[in-house]
Design a protein around this motif. Structure first.
Motif, PDB file in Angstrom:
ATOM      1  N   THR A 123      27.115 -32.285  19.828  1.00  0.00           N
ATOM      2  CA  THR A 123      27.462 -33.129  20.975  1.00  0.00           C
ATOM      3  C   THR A 123      28.269 -34.352  20.533  1.00  0.00           C
ATOM      4  N   LEU A 124      29.277 -34.677  21.333  1.00  0.00           N
ATOM      5  CA  LEU A 124      30.055 -35.897  21.122  1.00  0.00           C
ATOM      6  C   LEU A 124      29.593 -36.930  22.152  1.00  0.00           C
ATOM      7  N   ILE A 125      29.142 -38.079  21.669  1.00  0.00           N
ATOM      8  CA  ILE A 125      28.678 -39.138  22.559  1.00  0.00           C
ATOM      9  C   ILE A 125      29.846 -40.047  22.935  1.00  0.00           C
ATOM     10  N   VAL A 126      29.997 -40.273  24.247  1.00  0.00           N
ATOM     11  CA  VAL A 126      31.172 -40.975  24.776  1.00  0.00           C
ATOM     12  C   VAL A 126      30.730 -42.011  25.816  1.00  0.00           C
ATOM     13  N   PRO A 127      31.127 -43.271  25.670  1.00  0.00           N
ATOM     14  CA  PRO A 127      30.778 -44.268  26.675  1.00  0.00           C
ATOM     15  C   PRO A 127      31.739 -44.250  27.860  1.00  0.00           C
ATOM     16  N   VAL A 128      31.250 -44.679  29.007  1.00  0.00           N
ATOM     17  CA  VAL A 128      32.109 -44.890  30.170  1.00  0.00           C
ATOM     18  C   VAL A 128      33.038 -46.064  29.847  1.00  0.00           C
ATOM     19  N   PRO A 129      34.343 -45.928  30.090  1.00  0.00           N
ATOM     20  CA  PRO A 129      35.286 -46.971  29.671  1.00  0.00           C
ATOM     21  C   PRO A 129      35.435 -48.112  30.684  1.00  0.00           C
ATOM     22  N   GLY A 155      22.009 -39.462  15.026  1.00  0.00           N
ATOM     23  CA  GLY A 155      22.856 -38.816  14.026  1.00  0.00           C
ATOM     24  C   GLY A 155      23.939 -37.963  14.651  1.00  0.00           C
ATOM     25  N   ALA A 156      24.450 -38.411  15.802  1.00  0.00           N
ATOM     26  CA  ALA A 156      25.453 -37.642  16.554  1.00  0.00           C
ATOM     27  C   ALA A 156      26.828 -38.295  16.437  1.00  0.00           C
ATOM     28  N   SER A 157      27.858 -37.503  16.667  1.00  0.00           N
ATOM     29  CA  SER A 157      29.225 -38.017  16.638  1.00  0.00           C
ATOM     30  C   SER A 157      29.473 -38.921  17.839  1.00  0.00           C
ATOM     31  N   TYR A 158      30.356 -39.889  17.641  1.00  0.00           N
ATOM     32  CA  TYR A 158      30.604 -40.907  18.666  1.00  0.00           C
ATOM     33  C   TYR A 158      32.089 -41.213  18.736  1.00  0.00           C
ATOM     34  N   CYS A 159      32.626 -41.276  19.943  1.00  0.00           N
ATOM     35  CA  CYS A 159      34.043 -41.627  20.118  1.00  0.00           C
ATOM     36  C   CYS A 159      34.157 -42.677  21.219  1.00  0.00           C
ATOM     37  N   PRO A 160      34.365 -43.951  20.861  1.00  0.00           N
ATOM     38  CA  PRO A 160      34.366 -45.022  21.853  1.00  0.00           C
ATOM     39  C   PRO A 160      35.568 -45.035  22.788  1.00  0.00           C
ATOM     40  N   GLU A 183      37.323 -44.758  45.368  1.00  0.00           N
ATOM     41  CA  GLU A 183      37.873 -45.766  44.469  1.00  0.00           C
ATOM     42  C   GLU A 183      38.092 -45.209  43.062  1.00  0.00           C
ATOM     43  N   LEU A 184      37.205 -44.335  42.613  1.00  0.00           N
ATOM     44  CA  LEU A 184      37.281 -43.809  41.243  1.00  0.00           C
ATOM     45  C   LEU A 184      38.168 -42.574  41.104  1.00  0.00           C
ATOM     46  N   ARG A 185      38.566 -41.973  42.232  1.00  0.00           N
ATOM     47  CA  ARG A 185      39.313 -40.718  42.157  1.00  0.00           C
ATOM     48  C   ARG A 185      40.613 -40.902  41.360  1.00  0.00           C
ATOM     49  N   GLY A 186      40.745 -40.150  40.271  1.00  0.00           N
ATOM     50  CA  GLY A 186      41.957 -40.175  39.454  1.00  0.00           C
ATOM     51  C   GLY A 186      42.108 -41.390  38.567  1.00  0.00           C
ATOM     52  N   ALA A 187      41.067 -42.239  38.487  1.00  0.00           N
ATOM     53  CA  ALA A 187      41.194 -43.488  37.733  1.00  0.00           C
ATOM     54  C   ALA A 187      40.879 -43.339  36.254  1.00  0.00           C
ATOM     55  N   ILE A 188      40.213 -42.243  35.867  1.00  0.00           N
ATOM     56  CA  ILE A 188      39.762 -42.079  34.484  1.00  0.00           C
ATOM     57  C   ILE A 188      40.290 -40.764  33.910  1.00  0.00           C
ATOM     58  N   ASN A 189      40.804 -40.831  32.699  1.00  0.00           N
ATOM     59  CA  ASN A 189      41.319 -39.638  32.025  1.00  0.00           C
ATOM     60  C   ASN A 189      40.951 -39.665  30.541  1.00  0.00           C
ATOM     61  N   VAL A 190      41.075 -38.511  29.921  1.00  0.00           N
ATOM     62  CA  VAL A 190      40.887 -38.422  28.471  1.00  0.00           C
ATOM     63  C   VAL A 190      42.146 -38.939  27.781  1.00  0.00           C
ATOM     64  N   HIS A 191      41.956 -39.770  26.765  1.00  0.00           N
ATOM     65  CA  HIS A 191      43.083 -40.272  25.975  1.00  0.00           C
ATOM     66  C   HIS A 191      43.808 -39.082  25.361  1.00  0.00           C
ATOM     67  N   HIS A 192      45.132 -39.035  25.517  1.00  0.00           N
ATOM     68  CA  HIS A 192      45.889 -37.853  25.083  1.00  0.00           C
ATOM     69  C   HIS A 192      45.771 -37.601  23.581  1.00  0.00           C
ATOM     70  N   LYS A 193      45.481 -38.653  22.799  1.00  0.00           N
ATOM     71  CA  LYS A 193      45.327 -38.471  21.353  1.00  0.00           C
ATOM     72  C   LYS A 193      43.905 -38.072  20.957  1.00  0.00           C
ATOM     73  N   ARG A 194      43.009 -38.007  21.932  1.00  0.00           N
ATOM     74  CA  ARG A 194      41.619 -37.668  21.630  1.00  0.00           C
ATOM     75  C   ARG A 194      41.182 -36.345  22.252  1.00  0.00           C
ATOM     76  N   ALA A 195      42.042 -35.748  23.054  1.00  0.00           N
ATOM     77  CA  ALA A 195      41.661 -34.544  23.797  1.00  0.00           C
ATOM     78  C   ALA A 195      41.184 -33.420  22.878  1.00  0.00           C
ATOM     79  N   HIS A 196      41.762 -33.318  21.699  1.00  0.00           N
ATOM     80  CA  HIS A 196      41.381 -32.238  20.784  1.00  0.00           C
ATOM     81  C   HIS A 196      39.927 -32.348  20.328  1.00  0.00           C
ATOM     82  N   LEU A 197      39.345 -33.534  20.440  1.00  0.00           N
ATOM     83  CA  LEU A 197      37.980 -33.748  19.968  1.00  0.00           C
ATOM     84  C   LEU A 197      36.930 -33.070  20.844  1.00  0.00           C
TER      85      LEU A 197
END
Length: 243
Positions: A123-129, A155-160, A183-197
């Motif tokens: 599992t990759l742990i990811v915070p809400v931005p 002991g899990a992977s993390y990507c801030p 309000e939130l529709r379309g406001a959040i996306n995966v960073h294009h340089k992190r999508a492979h993760l």
């Protein structure tokens, strides 16, 4: 290790450990005194599979609370460490707006305990931005801090910075469920340089508080668009109308 323990003893002699809530002196770091622990609405027992709110009566595995049955959740499972009221609310507001970084470590422990049963392998742990303008004003993302603390304990992977807010959204306080989702529709996306993760990989989203679930839904949908294999969510607290 002996030297570290001795140094810690010296620190405690000068700065005795205090309860995070009432500031009463304690024997150990990073916790609540007995009274504050009892008065904090930690979630235990049977919980909703979608958000982690307590369920009462006869409960079967996979049962969901009324809000999670009424509103489709794009994530597969959710958990929360406590209910958002009284002492827990005060702790979260102190972390969020009061620079109370001493709350981060225990909050990470509470999150880890809540999340263990829904953790998948790899599992990759990811915070809400936060949007960069809000980050500039606040100077830190409280969800990222507690997510990092939790990931260290598990002991899990993390990507801030996996997720980004590509536009500034208005505060959700006081908005209806429908307004929050709009309000939130379309406001959040995966960073294009992190999508492979996350392609083909499970993600665990972390936020401080869940109210309607609109923010977590937007984050989940962004992860699924980038082909995450599964998304679960965990929050430090869950707002619930009925306890």
């Amino acid at each position: 290790m002996a030297r570290s323990a001795g140094f810690q003893t010296l620190i405690h002699a000068v700065f005795p450990p205090e309860c995070l809530s009432c500031r009463e002196q304690m024997a150990n770091d990073d916790g609540l005194c007995g009274t504050c622990w009892r008065d904090t609405a930690f979630i235990m027992g049977s919980v909703c599979e979608g958000c982690g709110v307590p369920l009462h009566g006869e409960v079967q595995s996979g049962d969901r609370c009324d809000p999670c049955m009424q509103t489709a959740r794009p994530w597969s499972q959710g958990r929360s460490a406590m209910l958002y009221k009284e002492r827990s609310r005060a702790l979260i507001l102190a972390l969020k707006y009061g620079d109370r970084h001493d709350i981060v470590r225990p909050a990470g422990k509470w999150l880890a305990n809540a999340a263990r049963e829904i953790m998948r392998d790899d599992t990759l742990i990811v915070p809400v931005p936060l949007h960069w303008t809000r980050m500039l004003k606040r100077r830190y993302n409280q969800s990222a801090l507690i997510a990092k603390s939790m990931s260290d304990l598990l002991g899990a992977s993390y990507c801030p910075d996996l997720l980004v807010r590509n536009r500034k959204t208005a505060t959700l306080d006081g908005k209806s469920r429908e307004e929050r989702f709009d309000e939130l529709r379309g406001a959040i996306n995966v960073h294009h340089k992190r999508a492979h993760l996350i392609e083909g990989r499970p993600v665990l989203l972390v936020d401080d508080v869940m109210t309607s679930g609109a923010t977590l839904a937007a984050c989940t949908e962004a992860c699924l668009r980038s082909r995450a294999s599964d998304v679960c969510v965990v929050t430090l607290a869950r707002v619930a109308k009925d306890d």
